[in-house]
Scaffold this motif. Structure first.
Motif, PDB file in Angstrom:
ATOM      1  N   LYS A 238      54.504  36.894  55.231  1.00  0.00           N
ATOM      2  CA  LYS A 238      53.189  37.694  55.868  1.00  0.00           C
ATOM      3  C   LYS A 238      52.528  36.538  56.590  1.00  0.00           C
ATOM      4  O   LYS A 238      52.638  35.298  56.202  1.00  0.00           O
ATOM      5  CB  LYS A 238      52.177  37.915  54.726  1.00  0.00           C
ATOM      6  CG  LYS A 238      51.791  39.448  54.336  1.00  0.00           C
ATOM      7  CD  LYS A 238      50.845  39.555  53.527  1.00  0.00           C
ATOM      8  CE  LYS A 238      50.886  40.787  52.563  1.00  0.00           C
ATOM      9  NZ  LYS A 238      49.919  40.944  51.741  1.00  0.00           N
ATOM     10  N   SER A 239      52.044  37.040  57.627  1.00  0.00           N
ATOM     11  CA  SER A 239      51.196  36.095  58.585  1.00  0.00           C
ATOM     12  C   SER A 239      49.931  35.708  57.862  1.00  0.00           C
ATOM     13  O   SER A 239      49.178  36.459  57.267  1.00  0.00           O
ATOM     14  CB  SER A 239      50.801  36.431  59.893  1.00  0.00           C
ATOM     15  OG  SER A 239      50.035  37.641  59.887  1.00  0.00           O
ATOM     16  N   GLN A 240      49.463  34.407  57.987  1.00  0.00           N
ATOM     17  CA  GLN A 240      48.201  33.918  57.351  1.00  0.00           C
ATOM     18  C   GLN A 240      47.157  34.029  58.509  1.00  0.00           C
ATOM     19  O   GLN A 240      46.884  33.176  59.327  1.00  0.00           O
ATOM     20  CB  GLN A 240      48.480  32.789  56.984  1.00  0.00           C
ATOM     21  CG  GLN A 240      49.280  32.324  55.846  1.00  0.00           C
ATOM     22  CD  GLN A 240      48.798  33.012  54.362  1.00  0.00           C
ATOM     23  OE1 GLN A 240      47.885  33.053  54.264  1.00  0.00           O
ATOM     24  NE2 GLN A 240      50.152  33.376  53.780  1.00  0.00           N
ATOM     25  N   GLU A 241      46.356  35.327  58.592  1.00  0.00           N
ATOM     26  CA  GLU A 241      45.622  35.659  59.727  1.00  0.00           C
ATOM     27  C   GLU A 241      44.512  34.652  59.507  1.00  0.00           C
ATOM     28  O   GLU A 241      43.836  34.305  60.382  1.00  0.00           O
ATOM     29  CB  GLU A 241      44.995  37.042  59.545  1.00  0.00           C
ATOM     30  CG  GLU A 241      44.135  37.480  60.616  1.00  0.00           C
ATOM     31  CD  GLU A 241      44.020  38.935  60.450  1.00  0.00           C
ATOM     32  OE1 GLU A 241      42.846  39.333  60.950  1.00  0.00           O
ATOM     33  OE2 GLU A 241      44.714  39.960  60.214  1.00  0.00           O
ATOM     34  N   ARG A 242      44.178  34.377  58.174  1.00  0.00           N
ATOM     35  CA  ARG A 242      42.834  33.485  58.005  1.00  0.00           C
ATOM     36  C   ARG A 242      43.233  32.312  58.533  1.00  0.00           C
ATOM     37  O   ARG A 242      42.019  31.479  59.153  1.00  0.00           O
ATOM     38  CB  ARG A 242      42.492  33.443  56.521  1.00  0.00           C
ATOM     39  CG  ARG A 242      41.948  34.761  55.920  1.00  0.00           C
ATOM     40  CD  ARG A 242      41.620  34.624  54.682  1.00  0.00           C
ATOM     41  NE  ARG A 242      43.033  34.729  53.590  1.00  0.00           N
ATOM     42  CZ  ARG A 242      43.443  34.392  52.641  1.00  0.00           C
ATOM     43  NH1 ARG A 242      42.496  33.455  52.010  1.00  0.00           N
ATOM     44  NH2 ARG A 242      44.315  34.638  51.971  1.00  0.00           N
ATOM     45  N   ALA A 243      44.280  31.540  58.523  1.00  0.00           N
ATOM     46  CA  ALA A 243      44.560  30.408  58.841  1.00  0.00           C
ATOM     47  C   ALA A 243      44.468  30.241  60.619  1.00  0.00           C
ATOM     48  O   ALA A 243      43.752  29.530  61.033  1.00  0.00           O
ATOM     49  CB  ALA A 243      45.839  29.862  58.287  1.00  0.00           C
ATOM     50  N   TYR A 244      45.076  31.286  61.261  1.00  0.00           N
ATOM     51  CA  TYR A 244      45.001  31.457  62.459  1.00  0.00           C
ATOM     52  C   TYR A 244      43.422  31.411  63.074  1.00  0.00           C
ATOM     53  O   TYR A 244      43.089  31.007  63.961  1.00  0.00           O
ATOM     54  CB  TYR A 244      45.649  32.534  63.208  1.00  0.00           C
ATOM     55  CG  TYR A 244      47.365  32.322  63.074  1.00  0.00           C
ATOM     56  CD1 TYR A 244      47.852  31.176  63.651  1.00  0.00           C
ATOM     57  CD2 TYR A 244      48.088  33.280  62.205  1.00  0.00           C
ATOM     58  CE1 TYR A 244      49.058  31.192  63.458  1.00  0.00           C
ATOM     59  CE2 TYR A 244      49.194  32.942  62.029  1.00  0.00           C
ATOM     60  CZ  TYR A 244      49.862  31.918  62.600  1.00  0.00           C
ATOM     61  OH  TYR A 244      51.103  31.763  62.606  1.00  0.00           O
ATOM     62  N   LYS A 245      42.763  32.199  62.369  1.00  0.00           N
ATOM     63  CA  LYS A 245      41.294  32.556  62.741  1.00  0.00           C
ATOM     64  C   LYS A 245      40.228  31.264  62.641  1.00  0.00           C
ATOM     65  O   LYS A 245      39.529  30.837  63.319  1.00  0.00           O
ATOM     66  CB  LYS A 245      40.815  33.652  61.718  1.00  0.00           C
ATOM     67  CG  LYS A 245      39.335  34.190  62.090  1.00  0.00           C
ATOM     68  CD  LYS A 245      38.882  35.504  61.395  1.00  0.00           C
ATOM     69  CE  LYS A 245      37.479  35.741  61.899  1.00  0.00           C
ATOM     70  NZ  LYS A 245      37.039  36.976  61.051  1.00  0.00           N
ATOM     71  N   LYS A 246      40.878  30.388  61.598  1.00  0.00           N
ATOM     72  CA  LYS A 246      39.954  29.172  61.496  1.00  0.00           C
ATOM     73  C   LYS A 246      40.083  28.367  62.369  1.00  0.00           C
ATOM     74  O   LYS A 246      39.294  27.459  63.022  1.00  0.00           O
ATOM     75  CB  LYS A 246      40.307  28.435  60.258  1.00  0.00           C
ATOM     76  CG  LYS A 246      39.787  29.325  58.846  1.00  0.00           C
ATOM     77  CD  LYS A 246      40.357  28.304  57.655  1.00  0.00           C
ATOM     78  CE  LYS A 246      39.631  29.051  56.162  1.00  0.00           C
ATOM     79  NZ  LYS A 246      39.984  28.310  55.141  1.00  0.00           N
ATOM     80  N   VAL A 247      41.633  28.172  62.943  1.00  0.00           N
ATOM     81  CA  VAL A 247      41.943  27.314  64.181  1.00  0.00           C
ATOM     82  C   VAL A 247      41.390  27.665  65.360  1.00  0.00           C
ATOM     83  O   VAL A 247      40.865  27.175  66.343  1.00  0.00           O
ATOM     84  CB  VAL A 247      43.438  26.942  64.109  1.00  0.00           C
ATOM     85  CG1 VAL A 247      43.924  26.475  65.486  1.00  0.00           C
ATOM     86  CG2 VAL A 247      44.301  26.583  63.075  1.00  0.00           C
ATOM     87  N   TRP A 248      41.244  28.928  65.533  1.00  0.00           N
ATOM     88  CA  TRP A 248      40.666  29.740  66.850  1.00  0.00           C
ATOM     89  C   TRP A 248      39.323  29.324  66.948  1.00  0.00           C
ATOM     90  O   TRP A 248      38.803  28.888  67.793  1.00  0.00           O
ATOM     91  CB  TRP A 248      40.948  31.025  66.879  1.00  0.00           C
ATOM     92  CG  TRP A 248      40.509  31.733  68.112  1.00  0.00           C
ATOM     93  CD1 TRP A 248      41.100  31.812  69.187  1.00  0.00           C
ATOM     94  CD2 TRP A 248      39.304  32.531  68.168  1.00  0.00           C
ATOM     95  NE1 TRP A 248      40.280  32.258  70.151  1.00  0.00           N
ATOM     96  CE2 TRP A 248      38.998  32.791  69.451  1.00  0.00           C
ATOM     97  CE3 TRP A 248      38.126  32.921  67.383  1.00  0.00           C
ATOM     98  CZ2 TRP A 248      37.960  33.774  69.951  1.00  0.00           C
ATOM     99  CZ3 TRP A 248      37.201  33.714  67.795  1.00  0.00           C
ATOM    100  CH2 TRP A 248      36.881  34.123  69.059  1.00  0.00           C
ATOM    101  N   GLU A 249      38.596  29.570  65.702  1.00  0.00           N
ATOM    102  CA  GLU A 249      36.814  29.046  65.550  1.00  0.00           C
ATOM    103  C   GLU A 249      36.513  27.826  66.008  1.00  0.00           C
ATOM    104  O   GLU A 249      35.821  27.247  66.537  1.00  0.00           O
ATOM    105  CB  GLU A 249      36.355  29.675  64.236  1.00  0.00           C
ATOM    106  CG  GLU A 249      36.344  31.269  64.118  1.00  0.00           C
ATOM    107  CD  GLU A 249      35.711  31.684  62.795  1.00  0.00           C
ATOM    108  OE1 GLU A 249      35.770  30.980  61.762  1.00  0.00           O
ATOM    109  OE2 GLU A 249      35.493  32.784  62.620  1.00  0.00           O
ATOM    110  N   LYS A 250      37.476  27.003  65.274  1.00  0.00           N
ATOM    111  CA  LYS A 250      37.433  25.469  65.449  1.00  0.00           C
ATOM    112  C   LYS A 250      37.395  25.211  67.091  1.00  0.00           C
ATOM    113  O   LYS A 250      36.862  24.436  67.677  1.00  0.00           O
ATOM    114  CB  LYS A 250      38.374  24.651  64.622  1.00  0.00           C
ATOM    115  CG  LYS A 250      38.081  23.545  64.696  1.00  0.00           C
ATOM    116  CD  LYS A 250      39.195  22.451  63.770  1.00  0.00           C
ATOM    117  CE  LYS A 250      39.135  20.918  64.081  1.00  0.00           C
ATOM    118  NZ  LYS A 250      40.210  20.274  63.222  1.00  0.00           N
TER     119      LYS A 250
END
Length: 166
Positions: free
Chosen positions: A21-33
């Motif tokens: 499963k893709s870790q959507e939360r991890a991608y979202k954190k990097v994008w917000e940063k």
């Protein structure tokens, strides 16, 4: 026995798909940063508008080329007939060659607007219309005129050559 193998394979496939499963939360954190860092950079360096640097146009007069030995000037000899104009003398300054008469007439009109006594001559052996800017009895005058028209604004390709009428 086959039942257990199929059941085991299905269990392995199901387990494999749940682990990928893709870790959507991890991608979202990097994008917000990245967004926050970009916003911070925008706030730190205020946009400064710089005026474009424009160098002034310097007008230079065209250098006039003087030919001391006109005997070395290249002359092309062709048998032509005048299509439009009063007639050609021995040496003519040709500024355009066209296979269509209408194109030759367009260039002739442009030259006439520039004050040239332009004429059109036709070479039937190669099916070309020659646009003559000026015509002279002596070669020296023709060479001088050719050099002058090469830098003229009415000669778009800045090319000219001498024609000796047979």
């Amino acid at each position: 026995m086959k039942k257990y193998m199929v059941l085991g394979a299905a269990f392995c496939v199901a387990f494999a798909f749940t682990g990928c499963k893709s870790q959507e939360r991890a991608y979202k954190k990097v994008w917000e940063k990245a967004q926050a860092q970009e916003e911070q950079n925008r706030n730190q360096a205020p946009a400064q508008e710089t005026a474009p640097v424009v160098t002034p146009l310097v007008e230079k007069s065209a250098d006039q080329t003087t030919v001391t030995n006109v005997d070395n000037a290249t002359v092309r000899t062709e048998d032509v007939t005048v299509v439009s104009g009063p007639g050609l003398k021995a040496y003519s300054v040709v500024v355009g060659s066209f296979s269509l008469k209408t194109n030759a007439e367009g260039m002739q009109n442009t030259l006439k607007q520039g004050g040239y006594d332009a004429q059109i001559a036709y070479n039937s052996s190669i099916n070309m219309y020659r646009v003559v800017a000026s015509t002279y009895a002596d070669k020296a005058s023709a060479v001088q005129s050719r050099d002058a028209i090469r830098g003229s604004q009415y000669n778009p390709k800045s090319d000219a050559w001498l024609l000796f009428k047979k």
